[in-house]
Design a protein around this motif. Structure first.
Motif, PDB file in Angstrom:
ATOM      1  N   ALA A  39       0.851  -1.192   0.000  1.00 48.55           N
ATOM      2  CA  ALA A  39       0.000   0.000   0.000  1.00 48.55           C
ATOM      3  C   ALA A  39       0.887   1.243   0.000  1.00 48.55           C
ATOM      4  CB  ALA A  39      -0.907   0.004   1.221  1.00 48.55           C
ATOM      5  N   LEU A  40       0.429   2.284  -0.688  1.00 51.46           N
ATOM      6  CA  LEU A  40       1.204   3.517  -0.812  1.00 51.46           C
ATOM      7  C   LEU A  40       0.291   4.712  -0.578  1.00 51.46           C
ATOM      8  CD1 LEU A  40       3.754   5.137  -1.697  1.00 51.46           C
ATOM      9  CD2 LEU A  40       2.963   4.859  -4.057  1.00 51.46           C
ATOM     10  N   GLY A  41       0.666   5.572   0.349  1.00 48.57           N
ATOM     11  CA  GLY A  41      -0.094   6.793   0.616  1.00 48.57           C
ATOM     12  C   GLY A  41       0.838   7.980   0.720  1.00 48.57           C
ATOM     13  N   ARG A  42       0.263   9.180   0.775  1.00 52.02           N
ATOM     14  CA  ARG A  42       1.058  10.399   0.910  1.00 52.02           C
ATOM     15  C   ARG A  42       0.236  11.462   1.616  1.00 52.02           C
ATOM     16  NH1 ARG A  42      -0.150  14.389  -3.088  1.00 52.02           N
ATOM     17  NH2 ARG A  42      -1.542  13.650  -4.731  1.00 52.02           N
ATOM     18  N   ASP A  43       0.935  12.479   2.164  1.00 51.09           N
ATOM     19  CA  ASP A  43       0.219  13.616   2.715  1.00 51.09           C
ATOM     20  C   ASP A  43       0.083  14.690   1.634  1.00 51.09           C
ATOM     21  OD1 ASP A  43       2.594  15.105   2.667  1.00 51.09           O
ATOM     22  OD2 ASP A  43       2.978  14.909   4.808  1.00 51.09           O
ATOM     23  N   THR A  44      -0.223  15.911   2.006  1.00 56.69           N
ATOM     24  CA  THR A  44      -0.591  16.931   1.018  1.00 56.69           C
ATOM     25  C   THR A  44       0.587  17.705   0.439  1.00 56.69           C
ATOM     26  OG1 THR A  44      -0.904  18.569   2.791  1.00 56.69           O
ATOM     27  CG2 THR A  44      -2.839  17.297   2.108  1.00 56.69           C
ATOM     28  N   ARG A  45       1.796  17.408   0.828  1.00 55.36           N
ATOM     29  CA  ARG A  45       2.950  18.204   0.391  1.00 55.36           C
ATOM     30  C   ARG A  45       3.028  18.280  -1.133  1.00 55.36           C
ATOM     31  NH1 ARG A  45       6.455  18.898   4.876  1.00 55.36           N
ATOM     32  NH2 ARG A  45       5.375  17.942   6.646  1.00 55.36           N
ATOM     33  N   THR A  46       3.483  19.434  -1.611  1.00 52.63           N
ATOM     34  CA  THR A  46       3.530  19.652  -3.061  1.00 52.63           C
ATOM     35  C   THR A  46       4.439  18.643  -3.751  1.00 52.63           C
ATOM     36  OG1 THR A  46       5.326  21.270  -2.787  1.00 52.63           O
ATOM     37  CG2 THR A  46       3.068  22.116  -2.831  1.00 52.63           C
ATOM     38  N   ARG A  68      -2.419   2.241  -4.579  1.00 58.98           N
ATOM     39  CA  ARG A  68      -2.212   3.661  -4.322  1.00 58.98           C
ATOM     40  C   ARG A  68      -3.448   4.258  -3.671  1.00 58.98           C
ATOM     41  NH1 ARG A  68       1.815   6.238  -8.740  1.00 58.98           N
ATOM     42  NH2 ARG A  68       1.624   7.879  -7.157  1.00 58.98           N
ATOM     43  N   LEU A  69      -3.275   4.671  -2.401  1.00 62.60           N
ATOM     44  CA  LEU A  69      -4.397   5.198  -1.629  1.00 62.60           C
ATOM     45  C   LEU A  69      -4.588   6.694  -1.833  1.00 62.60           C
ATOM     46  CD1 LEU A  69      -3.856   2.404  -0.344  1.00 62.60           C
ATOM     47  CD2 LEU A  69      -4.249   3.430   1.894  1.00 62.60           C
ATOM     48  N   GLY A  70      -3.616   7.375  -2.418  1.00 61.78           N
ATOM     49  CA  GLY A  70      -3.706   8.817  -2.603  1.00 61.78           C
ATOM     50  C   GLY A  70      -3.343   9.556  -1.322  1.00 61.78           C
ATOM     51  N   VAL A  71      -3.978  10.725  -1.113  1.00 64.71           N
ATOM     52  CA  VAL A  71      -3.699  11.538   0.066  1.00 64.71           C
ATOM     53  C   VAL A  71      -4.489  10.984   1.252  1.00 64.71           C
ATOM     54  CG1 VAL A  71      -3.833  13.833   1.100  1.00 64.71           C
ATOM     55  CG2 VAL A  71      -3.212  13.582  -1.318  1.00 64.71           C
ATOM     56  N   VAL A  72      -3.778  10.517   2.258  1.00 62.63           N
ATOM     57  CA  VAL A  72      -4.396   9.911   3.439  1.00 62.63           C
ATOM     58  C   VAL A  72      -3.600  10.291   4.672  1.00 62.63           C
ATOM     59  CG1 VAL A  72      -5.366   7.905   2.217  1.00 62.63           C
ATOM     60  CG2 VAL A  72      -3.038   7.796   3.122  1.00 62.63           C
ATOM     61  N   ARG A 142      -2.558  -0.076  -8.952  1.00 66.69           N
ATOM     62  CA  ARG A 142      -3.988   0.237  -9.011  1.00 66.69           C
ATOM     63  C   ARG A 142      -4.322   1.243  -7.936  1.00 66.69           C
ATOM     64  NH1 ARG A 142      -7.895  -1.932  -5.573  1.00 66.69           N
ATOM     65  NH2 ARG A 142      -7.123  -3.336  -3.944  1.00 66.69           N
ATOM     66  N   ARG A 143      -5.393   1.980  -8.134  1.00 66.25           N
ATOM     67  CA  ARG A 143      -5.807   3.005  -7.183  1.00 66.25           C
ATOM     68  C   ARG A 143      -6.884   2.462  -6.243  1.00 66.25           C
ATOM     69  NH1 ARG A 143      -3.344   7.592  -8.046  1.00 66.25           N
ATOM     70  NH2 ARG A 143      -2.441   7.989 -10.107  1.00 66.25           N
ATOM     71  N   VAL A 144      -6.803   2.904  -4.981  1.00 64.98           N
ATOM     72  CA  VAL A 144      -7.787   2.530  -3.961  1.00 64.98           C
ATOM     73  C   VAL A 144      -8.465   3.815  -3.515  1.00 64.98           C
ATOM     74  CG1 VAL A 144      -8.148   1.497  -1.699  1.00 64.98           C
ATOM     75  CG2 VAL A 144      -6.388   0.564  -3.224  1.00 64.98           C
ATOM     76  N   PRO A 145      -9.731   4.052  -3.916  1.00 63.39           N
ATOM     77  CA  PRO A 145     -10.344   5.362  -3.682  1.00 63.39           C
ATOM     78  C   PRO A 145     -11.010   5.552  -2.331  1.00 63.39           C
ATOM     79  CG  PRO A 145     -11.810   3.995  -5.001  1.00 63.39           C
ATOM     80  CD  PRO A 145     -10.567   3.171  -4.758  1.00 63.39           C
ATOM     81  N   ASP A 146     -11.242   4.485  -1.578  1.00 61.43           N
ATOM     82  CA  ASP A 146     -12.112   4.592  -0.405  1.00 61.43           C
ATOM     83  C   ASP A 146     -11.412   4.324   0.920  1.00 61.43           C
ATOM     84  OD1 ASP A 146     -11.637   1.949  -0.911  1.00 61.43           O
ATOM     85  OD2 ASP A 146     -13.745   1.320  -0.925  1.00 61.43           O
ATOM     86  N   ALA A 147     -10.078   4.402   0.956  1.00 58.37           N
ATOM     87  CA  ALA A 147      -9.369   4.096   2.209  1.00 58.37           C
ATOM     88  C   ALA A 147      -9.757   5.052   3.323  1.00 58.37           C
ATOM     89  CB  ALA A 147      -7.861   4.136   1.970  1.00 58.37           C
ATOM     90  N   ASN A 148      -9.890   6.343   3.009  1.00 54.74           N
ATOM     91  CA  ASN A 148     -10.237   7.313   4.055  1.00 54.74           C
ATOM     92  C   ASN A 148     -11.652   7.108   4.579  1.00 54.74           C
ATOM     93  OD1 ASN A 148      -7.790   8.648   4.194  1.00 54.74           O
ATOM     94  ND2 ASN A 148      -8.353  10.222   2.699  1.00 54.74           N
ATOM     95  N   ASP A 149     -12.589   6.753   3.704  1.00 53.55           N
ATOM     96  CA  ASP A 149     -13.963   6.503   4.148  1.00 53.55           C
ATOM     97  C   ASP A 149     -14.006   5.341   5.131  1.00 53.55           C
ATOM     98  OD1 ASP A 149     -14.883   8.540   2.511  1.00 53.55           O
ATOM     99  OD2 ASP A 149     -15.402   7.197   0.861  1.00 53.55           O
ATOM    100  N   GLU A 150     -13.267   4.291   4.823  1.00 53.86           N
ATOM    101  CA  GLU A 150     -13.266   3.121   5.695  1.00 53.86           C
ATOM    102  C   GLU A 150     -12.552   3.420   7.017  1.00 53.86           C
ATOM    103  OE1 GLU A 150     -11.551   0.079   3.288  1.00 53.86           O
ATOM    104  OE2 GLU A 150     -13.339  -0.143   2.033  1.00 53.86           O
ATOM    105  N   TYR A 151     -11.535   4.248   6.941  1.00 53.02           N
ATOM    106  CA  TYR A 151     -10.813   4.668   8.154  1.00 53.02           C
ATOM    107  C   TYR A 151     -11.747   5.419   9.094  1.00 53.02           C
ATOM    108  CZ  TYR A 151      -7.949   8.246  10.599  1.00 53.02           C
ATOM    109  OH  TYR A 151      -7.407   9.117  11.496  1.00 53.02           O
TER     110      TYR A 151
END
Length: 458
Positions: A39-46, A68-72, A142-151
């Protein structure tokens, strides 16, 4: 360890911290893990997207798939790793300024890697062992769009929503433009709180304030608490694994005081809590009153996690642990610092006691903490300051604790000097029930180190 510090590895973007370095770290981790997915995530840094791409390249080049979880927030990634039983890479510099970025590594048990496992990854990285597989064995993405919702949904099930909602609390929230801006506002509203926000737009430039939730950066939150007549103010860092509080009058609450209040609620006789060597006397007092044991580690979440896992293997109960910077663990829920969950546990405390924030922390307000940060520009300056710290400790009328830097306990006060594990700084901490005593101790050490630094620069 040379690469991994007290909480992952971090550096200034474009200097020591480059896409090539991140790709190598991620590849070394992927090659070390016996996993088919990461799993791969990141914060909001530019710079986050660039470094996430670099990490994904390193992982897939090692023959491992990337999700890829995106920004989490970091705790969102950690939750995903535990539930899916996959290791993870988090691109974040947590509380560091926007020019920094970093990497945290999480095991498939949903726990940041302890020291011994980080050393295995580091050894592979420094040995420059091959990690790239042949063209036909490379991983997919692949992208995982709902990690934050489940969190968020899982946290809601772990908190007494009825009690918090019945307390009819107004929460002033400052996520600091970090990853918590995507999750904490919704979470506290779902708990039944009225929520007002500042710096709640995800923005890696951090225009409203620096990511570190220290008093000097949180003037906006204090004003918001007063303007909204809020019951509590809550601030996060860049990856939302910390929570700092303001009381109902818009006054900053020391992180050591909120940690002590939370620990007093959960610690019982025979329990153990874990804290770092900069532990406040507040927590010492709580442990003595509860009949609980206190274990100290070097500063940093990695070291605390490592010790908690050791205590678990010994059959010890560790209901709460952490540091006075807002990073509190509730290991029975999950062994991670989670800013939203920490804050929700504090809201539970307010609801249970039917009290204000100032009343909750009043028993732990009798100490004054002073913290100084001394920057350095070269290894020579760092070495000179640490040599001066050693000489100061040797000459002091107190037995130094050298677990992490030099801590001197004088009975009525203590002072600690240590190099930061995440920034080019030497930190000085002091505490006493007498404000002048704490200030004097910190000033004395700072002046000693500044003189040594000046000599090294000439």
């Amino acid at each position: 360890m040379k690469v991994f510090g007290s909480s992952g590895t971090r550096g200034v973007v474009g200097e020591e911290f480059t896409p090539e370095f991140v790709s190598r770290v991620a590849a070394a981790a992927a090659a070390t893990w016996d996993a088919e997915r990461v799993a791969l995530g990141r914060d909001t840094r530019t710079s986050g997207r660039t470094f996430a791409d670099a990490a994904a390249a390193g992982v897939t080049a090692a023959g491992v798939d990337v999700e890829r979880l995106g920004v989490v927030p970091t705790p969102s990634l950690v939750r995903y790793c535990e539930v899916e039983a996959v290791p993870g890479v988090m691109i974040t510099a947590s509380h560091n300024p926007p020019e920094f970025n970093g990497v945290k590594l999480v095991g498939d048990d949903g726990i940041e890697l302890p020291v011994n496992r980080l050393e295995v990854v580091e050894d592979r990285l420094l040995a420059e062992e091959p990690t790239t597989v042949s063209w036909d064995r490379m991983g997919d993405s692949r992208r995982v769009p709902d990690a934050n919702d489940e969190y968020v949904a899982e946290m809601l099930e772990a908190i007494d929503r009825d009690a918090v909602a019945a307390a009819d609390l107004t929460v002033a929230l400052d996520p600091g433009h970090g990853a918590g801006a995507l999750t904490s506002p919704e979470f506290f509203r779902e708990l039944g709180c009225d929520v007002v926000t500042v710096n709640a737009q995800p923005d890696g430039h951090f225009p409203g304030r620096d990511p570190e939730p220290v008093e000097a950066n949180l003037d906006d939150l204090g004003r918001l608490v007063r303007a909204a007549d809020a019951d509590v103010g809550i601030a996060h860092d860049g990856d939302a694994d910390r929570a700092i509080f303001f009381d109902e009058a818009g006054e900053y609450v020391e992180g050591d005081a909120s940690l002590a209040a939370l620990a007093a609620r959960d610690l019982g006789e025979g329990d153990t809590t874990v804290a770092a060597v900069n532990v406040s006397q507040r927590l010492v007092d709580v442990c003595e009153a509860a009949g609980a044991n206190l274990e100290l580690t070097p500063i940093g979440s990695t070291n605390i996690i490592t010790r908690i896992k050791e205590l678990w293997r010994e059959g010890e109960s560790v209901p709460v642990a952490g540091e006075g910077n807002g990073g509190v663990f509730f290991p029975d829920y999950r062994l991670v610092r989670d800013g939203a969950f920490i804050a929700a546990k504090f809201l539970e405390l307010l609801a249970e006691r039917g009290a204000t924030v100032s009343e909750i922390v009043a028993p732990y307000e009798d100490y004054t903490n002073v913290r100084e940060n001394l920057s350095y520009d070269s290894d020579d300056q760092l070495d000179a300051m640490l040599e001066a710290a050693e000489a100061y400790a040797d000459a002091a009328d107190a037995e130094p604790d050298t677990k992490d830097g030099y801590r001197l306990d004088y009975g009525d006060a203590w002072v600690l000097v240590r190099p930061s594990g995440t920034e080019p700084k030497v930190r000085v901490y002091a505490e006493s029930a007498d404000p002048e005593r704490a200030t004097s101790l910190a000033r004395d050490v700072r002046e000693t180190l500044e003189a040594a630094k000046a000599d090294a620069a000439t």
